[in-house]
Design an enzyme around this catalytic site. Sequence first.
Site, PDB file in Angstrom:
ATOM      1  N   ARG A 243       0.856  -1.180   0.000  1.00 63.64           N
ATOM      2  CA  ARG A 243       0.000   0.000   0.000  1.00 63.64           C
ATOM      3  C   ARG A 243       0.893   1.231   0.000  1.00 63.64           C
ATOM      4  NH1 ARG A 243      -3.548  -2.789  -1.481  1.00 63.64           N
ATOM      5  NH2 ARG A 243      -5.567  -3.194  -0.512  1.00 63.64           N
ATOM      6  N   GLU A 272      -4.172   7.582  -4.766  1.00 64.48           N
ATOM      7  CA  GLU A 272      -4.388   6.867  -6.023  1.00 64.48           C
ATOM      8  C   GLU A 272      -5.643   7.433  -6.669  1.00 64.48           C
ATOM      9  OE1 GLU A 272      -4.337   2.642  -5.333  1.00 64.48           O
ATOM     10  OE2 GLU A 272      -2.249   2.692  -4.683  1.00 64.48           O
ATOM     11  N   HIS A 291      -1.593   0.513  -9.688  1.00 61.64           N
ATOM     12  CA  HIS A 291      -2.189  -0.495  -8.783  1.00 61.64           C
ATOM     13  C   HIS A 291      -2.827  -1.642  -9.585  1.00 61.64           C
ATOM     14  CE1 HIS A 291      -4.056  -1.004  -4.498  1.00 61.64           C
ATOM     15  NE2 HIS A 291      -3.817  -2.190  -5.070  1.00 61.64           N
TER      16      HIS A 291
HETATM   17  P1  NDP Z   1      -0.655 -11.599   4.415  1.00 58.90           P
HETATM   18  O1  NDP Z   1      -1.526 -11.292   5.582  1.00 58.90           O
HETATM   19  O2  NDP Z   1      -0.459 -13.011   4.017  1.00 58.90           O
HETATM   20  O3  NDP Z   1       0.778 -10.937   4.605  1.00 58.90           O
HETATM   21  C1  NDP Z   1       0.945  -9.717   5.229  1.00 58.90           C
HETATM   22  C2  NDP Z   1       2.322  -9.670   5.787  1.00 58.90           C
HETATM   23  O4  NDP Z   1       2.501  -8.381   6.392  1.00 58.90           O
HETATM   24  C3  NDP Z   1       2.594 -10.722   6.859  1.00 58.90           C
HETATM   25  O5  NDP Z   1       3.703 -11.475   6.495  1.00 58.90           O
HETATM   26  C4  NDP Z   1       2.911  -9.892   8.086  1.00 58.90           C
HETATM   27  O6  NDP Z   1       3.972 -10.438   8.820  1.00 58.90           O
HETATM   28  C5  NDP Z   1       3.369  -8.592   7.467  1.00 58.90           C
HETATM   29  N1  NDP Z   1       3.370  -7.529   8.459  1.00 58.90           N
HETATM   30  C6  NDP Z   1       2.380  -7.128   9.267  1.00 58.90           C
HETATM   31  N2  NDP Z   1       2.811  -6.179  10.092  1.00 58.90           N
HETATM   32  C7  NDP Z   1       4.114  -5.988   9.789  1.00 58.90           C
HETATM   33  C8  NDP Z   1       5.120  -5.149  10.296  1.00 58.90           C
HETATM   34  N3  NDP Z   1       4.863  -4.313  11.304  1.00 58.90           N
HETATM   35  N4  NDP Z   1       6.356  -5.206   9.737  1.00 58.90           N
HETATM   36  C9  NDP Z   1       6.605  -6.042   8.714  1.00 58.90           C
HETATM   37  N5  NDP Z   1       5.693  -6.879   8.212  1.00 58.90           N
HETATM   38  C10 NDP Z   1       4.465  -6.850   8.745  1.00 58.90           C
HETATM   39  O7  NDP Z   1      -1.286 -10.758   3.203  1.00 58.90           O
HETATM   40  P2  NDP Z   1      -1.037 -10.915   1.641  1.00 58.90           P
HETATM   41  O8  NDP Z   1       0.360 -11.358   1.421  1.00 58.90           O
HETATM   42  O9  NDP Z   1      -2.131 -11.708   1.051  1.00 58.90           O
HETATM   43  O10 NDP Z   1      -1.221  -9.394   1.172  1.00 58.90           O
HETATM   44  C11 NDP Z   1      -0.336  -8.413   1.658  1.00 58.90           C
HETATM   45  C12 NDP Z   1      -0.768  -7.039   1.219  1.00 58.90           C
HETATM   46  O11 NDP Z   1      -0.516  -6.849  -0.156  1.00 58.90           O
HETATM   47  C13 NDP Z   1      -2.258  -6.724   1.354  1.00 58.90           C
HETATM   48  O12 NDP Z   1      -2.578  -6.358   2.681  1.00 58.90           O
HETATM   49  C14 NDP Z   1      -2.449  -5.595   0.376  1.00 58.90           C
HETATM   50  O13 NDP Z   1      -2.246  -4.374   1.033  1.00 58.90           O
HETATM   51  C15 NDP Z   1      -1.336  -5.794  -0.639  1.00 58.90           C
HETATM   52  N6  NDP Z   1      -1.839  -6.199  -1.951  1.00 58.90           N
HETATM   53  C16 NDP Z   1      -1.555  -5.392  -3.035  1.00 58.90           C
HETATM   54  C17 NDP Z   1      -1.951  -5.756  -4.292  1.00 58.90           C
HETATM   55  C18 NDP Z   1      -1.648  -4.908  -5.469  1.00 58.90           C
HETATM   56  O14 NDP Z   1      -2.437  -4.896  -6.419  1.00 58.90           O
HETATM   57  N7  NDP Z   1      -0.524  -4.197  -5.485  1.00 58.90           N
HETATM   58  C19 NDP Z   1      -2.714  -6.998  -4.545  1.00 58.90           C
HETATM   59  C20 NDP Z   1      -2.953  -7.755  -3.339  1.00 58.90           C
HETATM   60  C21 NDP Z   1      -2.518  -7.364  -2.107  1.00 58.90           C
HETATM   61  P3  NDP Z   1       3.699 -11.030  10.291  1.00 58.90           P
HETATM   62  O15 NDP Z   1       2.766 -12.186  10.068  1.00 58.90           O
HETATM   63  O16 NDP Z   1       5.029 -11.379  10.796  1.00 58.90           O
HETATM   64  O17 NDP Z   1       3.060  -9.925  11.046  1.00 58.90           O
HETATM   65  C1  DGY Z   2      -5.889  -6.050  -2.781  1.00 53.18           C
HETATM   66  O1  DGY Z   2      -6.576  -7.056  -3.047  1.00 53.18           O
HETATM   67  O2  DGY Z   2      -5.703  -5.666  -1.627  1.00 53.18           O
HETATM   68  C2  DGY Z   2      -5.244  -5.340  -3.928  1.00 53.18           C
HETATM   69  O3  DGY Z   2      -4.683  -4.156  -3.583  1.00 53.18           O
HETATM   70  C3  DGY Z   2      -6.035  -5.299  -5.171  1.00 53.18           C
HETATM   71  O4  DGY Z   2      -6.225  -6.591  -5.642  1.00 53.18           O
END
Ligand code: NDP
Ligand code: DGY
Length: 326
Positions: A243, A272, A291
């Site tokens: 994000r 955005e 995005h």
């Molecule tokens: P997950 O919940 O699987 O992963 C999120 C990660 O964030 C976890 O590994 C968690 O680690 C980490 N995290 C949380 N707090 C912290 C912190 N303080 N410092 C470092 N790491 C931290 O979610 P996803 O992988 O499925 O998705 C991640 C994000 O990607 C979404 O929340 C969304 O914002 C973004 N996204 C963007 C997209 C795009 O189009 N660009 C598409 C899809 C998603 P821990 O478990 O150790 O806390």
């Molecule tokens: C999400 O799912 O959070 C992405 O940002 C868009 O797919």
Amino acid sequence: MSAKLMKVFVTRRIPQEGMKILSAAAECEVSLWDSDEPVSRAELLKGVQGAHGLLCLLSDKIDAEVLDAAGPNLKVISTLSVGFDHMAIDEIKKRGIRVGYTPDVLTDATAELTVALLLATARRLPEGVEEVKNGGWSSWKPLWLCGYGLSGSTVGIIGLGRIGMAIAQRLMPFGVKRLLYSGRTAKAHATEVNGEFVPLDTLVSESDFIVVSCSLTPETQGLCDKAFFSKMKNTAVFINSSRGAVVNQEDLYEALSSGQIAAAGLDVTTPEPLPTNHPLLTLKNCVVLPHIGSATYSTRGIMSALAARNLLGGLQGTEMPSELNF
Ligand code: NDP
Ligand code: DGY
């Protein structure tokens, strides 16, 4: 209560896979913001009135005002995204409303796009394409348009969750030497990519490529700031597909324009869309995408169907395929 009375508000045109499911549900009376552009705040507040279910997007801010406008009927909010930072989760929880989201189904598409963005940024693809078009390509030149390669490099992933892990799996075959990651807890699945759980400072100072794939939370907001960029190598490349608000963009601009870091690739920004006169867009070493992490036809169709099924589960009081546990 007659099942026909379940009112659903959908805040945007969504892929037909989801609309078909909603239209076939006898208990739903669906009203749709029938546009590719976002619903205005006023129309959102109007559309949600009396709704039992709300299917929203990441661009809709779902706060106490929206929940108040919806009123006590609201049982379920289903977002067409895995990120849920646009929703006031505490307020939603307080009111006993269930939340559906779309984890897993977009992991591959987002990881793939992140790798594409990393390669495009590190190997300067947009600059190269531009030079071909504008006549800047005069000859093969030994010192021209050189960038950075993954082979033998150290990659640092901030947030080795679903998407972070899928990015790591795709990057390792490029010959990455060390894979560092940081987050709140070490991950058992990290062994699959020989991931080393390290403090954030170590990751920042030792990585040649830094990829941000964590969720946006109060702890991660503004995480990548002046202090962060000042610890990076001058030759390092910064990528963000989580994000925009994880990054302090003024500090990133300063780091890129001063040569503190080599380049940045962003799939997400604040706001955005990023205004076309934004300073980051003047920099050749900054690649900005609109995005599009999850933007494959198939992924968006699957997300749409999942969001619809989540909504129906919430309306019927049954299991939701992907319910957020909060
Ligand atoms: P997950 O919940 O699987 O992963 C999120 C990660 O964030 C976890 O590994 C968690 O680690 C980490 N995290 C949380 N707090 C912290 C912190 N303080 N410092 C470092 N790491 C931290 O979610 P996803 O992988 O499925 O998705 C991640 C994000 O990607 C979404 O929340 C969304 O914002 C973004 N996204 C963007 C997209 C795009 O189009 N660009 C598409 C899809 C998603 P821990 O478990 O150790 O806390
Ligand atoms: C999400 O799912 O959070 C992405 O940002 C868009 O797919």
